[in-house]
Design a protein around this motif. Structure first.
Motif, PDB file in Angstrom:
ATOM      1  N   ASP A   1     -18.992  55.328  -5.493  1.00  0.00           N
ATOM      2  CA  ASP A   1     -18.001  55.721  -6.498  1.00  0.00           C
ATOM      3  C   ASP A   1     -17.417  57.090  -6.177  1.00  0.00           C
ATOM      4  O   ASP A   1     -16.199  57.297  -6.289  1.00  0.00           O
TER       5      ASP A   1
ATOM      6  N   ASN B   1     -15.073  56.768  -3.201  1.00  0.00           N
ATOM      7  CA  ASN B   1     -13.822  56.140  -3.616  1.00  0.00           C
ATOM      8  C   ASN B   1     -12.948  57.105  -4.407  1.00  0.00           C
ATOM      9  O   ASN B   1     -11.728  57.123  -4.251  1.00  0.00           O
ATOM     10  N   LYS B   2     -13.578  57.920  -5.234  1.00  0.00           N
ATOM     11  CA  LYS B   2     -12.853  58.907  -6.034  1.00  0.00           C
ATOM     12  C   LYS B   2     -12.182  59.935  -5.117  1.00  0.00           C
ATOM     13  O   LYS B   2     -11.020  60.280  -5.308  1.00  0.00           O
TER      14      LYS B   2
ATOM     15  N   LYS C   1     -11.427  59.508  -1.986  1.00  0.00           N
ATOM     16  CA  LYS C   1     -10.402  58.801  -1.207  1.00  0.00           C
ATOM     17  C   LYS C   1      -9.124  58.628  -2.028  1.00  0.00           C
ATOM     18  O   LYS C   1      -8.015  58.799  -1.515  1.00  0.00           O
ATOM     19  N   ASN C   2      -9.277  58.286  -3.309  1.00  0.00           N
ATOM     20  CA  ASN C   2      -8.104  58.091  -4.168  1.00  0.00           C
ATOM     21  C   ASN C   2      -7.375  59.405  -4.459  1.00  0.00           C
ATOM     22  O   ASN C   2      -6.174  59.413  -4.663  1.00  0.00           O
ATOM     23  N   GLU C   3      -8.112  60.521  -4.513  1.00  0.00           N
ATOM     24  CA  GLU C   3      -7.494  61.826  -4.764  1.00  0.00           C
ATOM     25  C   GLU C   3      -6.673  62.295  -3.573  1.00  0.00           C
ATOM     26  O   GLU C   3      -5.727  63.052  -3.734  1.00  0.00           O
ATOM     27  N   GLN C   4      -7.019  61.871  -2.392  1.00  0.00           N
ATOM     28  CA  GLN C   4      -6.294  62.307  -1.185  1.00  0.00           C
ATOM     29  C   GLN C   4      -5.128  61.467  -0.988  1.00  0.00           C
ATOM     30  O   GLN C   4      -4.233  61.085  -0.992  1.00  0.00           O
TER      31      GLN C   4
END
Length: 118
Positions: free
Chosen positions: A109, A112-113, A115-118
């Protein structure tokens, strides 16, 4: 300290025999989820087996652990019947919750967090 060869042999032997015993007592499928034995460690004197259980899709793990601890005597007796010709003394069983899967999901998690912020 690393486990000795005999400790590993006894742990493997217990693992092979305790899994069908769990199935016989209906402890592998509880509350619509699954209980599996993730690892077994035996003390150097071979008198205690620490069984680590992992839970999949079980919400109330404390209730399941208390149910398993209630049946500990039956489990040890059945294990003794299976291993009586291979071990002099049947180890005392202790059950622990293995939370490795929880750590893995938390790390995934977080990754993934990030990765999504970048």
């Amino acid at each position: 300290m690393e486990e000795s060869k005999r400790q590993k042999q006894v742990a493997r032997l217990i693992q092979e025999e305790i899994t069908p015993i769990f199935q016989k007592h209906g402890l592998n499928m509880i509350q619509g989820g699954m209980v599996s034995i993730s690892k077994i460690m035996v003390t150097p004197d071979l008198l205690e087996a620490r069984i680590h259980l992992s839970f999949f899709k079980i919400t109330d793990t404390k209730a399941v652990m208390s149910l398993i601890k209630e049946k500990m005597g039956e489990l040890r007796r059945d294990l003794g019947n299976k291993l009586r010709h291979q071990l002099r003394r049947i180890p005392e069983l202790q059950f622990f919750e293995d939370d490795t899967l929880d750590h893995v999901s938390k790390i995934e998690d977080l990754l993934n967090k990030i990765k999504n912020e970048q």
